[in-house]
Motif scaffolding. Sequence first.
Motif, PDB file in Angstrom:
ATOM      1  N   ILE A 135       1.084  -1.483   0.073  1.00 22.32           N
ATOM      2  CA  ILE A 135       0.097   0.303  -0.579  1.00 22.32           C
ATOM      3  C   ILE A 135       1.200   1.523  -0.448  1.00 22.32           C
ATOM      4  O   ILE A 135       0.927   2.243  -0.975  1.00 22.32           O
TER       5      ILE A 135
ATOM      6  N   ASP B  82      -1.567 -16.037  16.375  1.00 21.90           N
ATOM      7  CA  ASP B  82      -2.667 -15.289  16.202  1.00 21.90           C
ATOM      8  C   ASP B  82      -4.274 -16.092  17.311  1.00 21.90           C
ATOM      9  O   ASP B  82      -4.614 -17.215  16.715  1.00 21.90           O
TER      10      ASP B  82
ATOM     11  N   ALA C 247      -6.586 -16.568  14.662  1.00 24.14           N
ATOM     12  CA  ALA C 247      -6.071 -18.051  13.722  1.00 24.14           C
ATOM     13  C   ALA C 247      -6.319 -19.302  14.795  1.00 24.14           C
ATOM     14  O   ALA C 247      -6.433 -20.342  13.646  1.00 24.14           O
TER      15      ALA C 247
ATOM     16  N   GLY D  65      -0.505 -12.987   6.726  1.00 17.42           N
ATOM     17  CA  GLY D  65       0.680 -13.419   7.151  1.00 17.42           C
ATOM     18  C   GLY D  65       1.030 -14.444   7.319  1.00 17.42           C
ATOM     19  O   GLY D  65       1.646 -14.310   5.632  1.00 17.42           O
TER      20      GLY D  65
ATOM     21  N   SER E  54       1.604  -6.811   3.281  1.00 16.73           N
ATOM     22  CA  SER E  54       3.614  -6.865   3.517  1.00 16.73           C
ATOM     23  C   SER E  54       3.877  -7.856   2.376  1.00 16.73           C
ATOM     24  O   SER E  54       3.849  -9.159   2.745  1.00 16.73           O
TER      25      SER E  54
ATOM     26  N   PRO F 158      -9.255 -10.672   9.119  1.00 11.81           N
ATOM     27  CA  PRO F 158      -8.976  -8.918   8.586  1.00 11.81           C
ATOM     28  C   PRO F 158      -8.332  -8.046   9.866  1.00 11.81           C
ATOM     29  O   PRO F 158      -8.548  -8.483  10.991  1.00 11.81           O
ATOM     30  N   PRO F 159      -7.912  -7.152   9.100  1.00 17.60           N
ATOM     31  CA  PRO F 159      -6.799  -6.146  10.431  1.00 17.60           C
ATOM     32  C   PRO F 159      -7.828  -5.459  10.729  1.00 17.60           C
ATOM     33  O   PRO F 159      -8.980  -4.381  10.041  1.00 17.60           O
TER      34      PRO F 159
HETATM   35  C1  LIG Z   1      -5.480 -10.338  11.074  1.00 21.05           C
HETATM   36  S1  LIG Z   1      -3.522 -10.437  10.454  1.00 21.05           S
HETATM   37  C2  LIG Z   1      -3.898 -12.613   9.709  1.00 21.05           C
HETATM   38  C3  LIG Z   1      -2.810 -13.655   9.476  1.00 21.05           C
HETATM   39  C4  LIG Z   1      -3.074 -14.488   9.260  1.00 21.05           C
HETATM   40  N1  LIG Z   1      -3.951 -14.623   8.214  1.00 21.05           N
HETATM   41  C5  LIG Z   1      -3.734 -15.133  10.419  1.00 21.05           C
HETATM   42  O1  LIG Z   1      -4.449 -15.441  10.871  1.00 21.05           O
HETATM   43  O2  LIG Z   1      -2.340 -15.146  11.775  1.00 21.05           O
HETATM   44  C6  LIG Z   1      -4.452  -9.576   8.848  1.00 21.05           C
HETATM   45  C7  LIG Z   1      -2.914  -9.359   7.481  1.00 21.05           C
HETATM   46  O3  LIG Z   1      -4.000  -8.571   7.022  1.00 21.05           O
HETATM   47  C8  LIG Z   1      -2.830  -7.926   6.152  1.00 21.05           C
HETATM   48  N2  LIG Z   1      -3.788  -6.697   5.525  1.00 21.05           N
HETATM   49  C9  LIG Z   1      -3.562  -5.708   6.340  1.00 21.05           C
HETATM   50  N3  LIG Z   1      -4.131  -4.836   4.816  1.00 21.05           N
HETATM   51  C10 LIG Z   1      -4.221  -5.337   4.013  1.00 21.05           C
HETATM   52  C11 LIG Z   1      -4.546  -4.905   3.069  1.00 21.05           C
HETATM   53  N4  LIG Z   1      -5.048  -3.941   2.766  1.00 21.05           N
HETATM   54  N5  LIG Z   1      -4.722  -5.606   1.683  1.00 21.05           N
HETATM   55  C12 LIG Z   1      -4.412  -6.982   1.942  1.00 21.05           C
HETATM   56  N6  LIG Z   1      -3.842  -7.763   3.482  1.00 21.05           N
HETATM   57  C13 LIG Z   1      -3.414  -6.674   4.167  1.00 21.05           C
HETATM   58  C14 LIG Z   1      -1.759  -7.739   6.872  1.00 21.05           C
HETATM   59  O4  LIG Z   1      -0.266  -7.912   7.090  1.00 21.05           O
HETATM   60  C15 LIG Z   1      -1.857  -9.092   8.140  1.00 21.05           C
HETATM   61  O5  LIG Z   1      -1.280  -9.576   7.702  1.00 21.05           O
END
Ligand SMILES: C[S@@+](CC[C@H](N)C(=O)[O-])C[C@H]1O[C@@H](n2cnc3c(N)ncnc32)[C@H](O)[C@@H]1O
Length: 376
Positions: free
Chosen positions: A78, A215, A218, A240, A263, A307-308
Amino acid sequence: MKTELTLQDRSYTLYRYPKLSNEQLQAWDAGDEYLINHVEQLGLASDSRILILNDSFGALSCWFSSQHQVTTLTDSFISHKGIENNLALNQCRDIKLLTSTDGWPQHIDLVLMQIPRNNRYLTWQLNQVRRHYGEHCPLIAVNKAKEIHSSTLKLFEKYAGETTTSLAWKKHRLVFSKLNSDRLSSIDPYTTWPVQEESLTLGNLPNVYSGESLDLGARFILDHLPADLRYRDIIDLGCGNGVLSLKLKRLNPEASVTAVDESYMAIASAQHNFTINQLDQKNCQFIANNCLDGFEGQSQDLVVCNPPFHQQQAVTDHIAWQMFCDAKHVLRSEGELLVIGNRHLGYDKKLARLFGKHKVRLVASNAKFVILQATK
Ligand SMILES: C[S@@+](CC[C@H](N)C(=O)[O-])C[C@H]1O[C@@H](n2cnc3c(N)ncnc32)[C@H](O)[C@@H]1O
């Protein structure tokens, strides 16, 4: 919301990425302004080689590109898009834009850094900076004063070298390091640990989300990932370290699994984890992207998403919403979106708005999380 960065006698128009119509947040902060004002007072020779680390949306890259040779390195897809767009919008000179998994540039006169939130990533970057450059190349970093703890400064001392700080200005502080630490050995970029109950090993590059332990969300959704031959095309959105992709591939060996994250270190870690867990990568893709921008509509049977709720320093739910909208777009008819979220985030309402109330079902819940399935 302000979009003109005006300092001294120059002005730049800067937008965040993606550009939102109701954007509340600026594309730069007072830390960028402090750094710019400070560096301008140094009277650098023109065409100095400046390395900028973690520029958010290009304020620093745009500014310094006018008189210097700029290389910018970030872990964020981004940020890359934001920087590219703002450079073009302001007709700036070309810079070299690197990802966090690229090699580091060789000859640099000055390193500027927006201090990252994540201390493991900060430590790794300081170690890289020290190893690649020497005392002739100062490091000047910036952050909100309240984020610069004595433990942060200890990391600068240990991995970069002698460190001092500035007075605070608009709640920000500069950190100055000489690159003279004698700690020159390379830090292993991967932190690796097992997930015993899944018989998986997870390697995590320094800026990967939850890179030191699994997480909790997760962990919960791992027990509810589906296996079915009807899932031919699966996306793990916001992958992630790829833990959900790995399990999805194990459960659905015939399916194509696409791991997407913004990332670069996440994407590299997810791919690395397929390799070290000896999972077939034949039908798998690892893609750095903003949500599912540019993905084909009606092309997937299952999207799984944890989602983040942060973008850089800002707490926001627009990314989750974008992820849900994009998931709906890429799903085939009868395709499913499986989402995990904290109970308080209200994802059930969002999904009901998008898919229709009777198309959303609760798959499982515990004291902290809900897992929801929405069918297109
Ligand atoms: C809550 S973590 C989940 C990671 C992994 N899937 C887990 O369950 O442990 C959310 C992930 O979304 C990614 N992320 C954030 N904004 C994003 C975007 N706009 N597009 C794609 N991925 C994004 C972050 O880098 C992070 O790795």
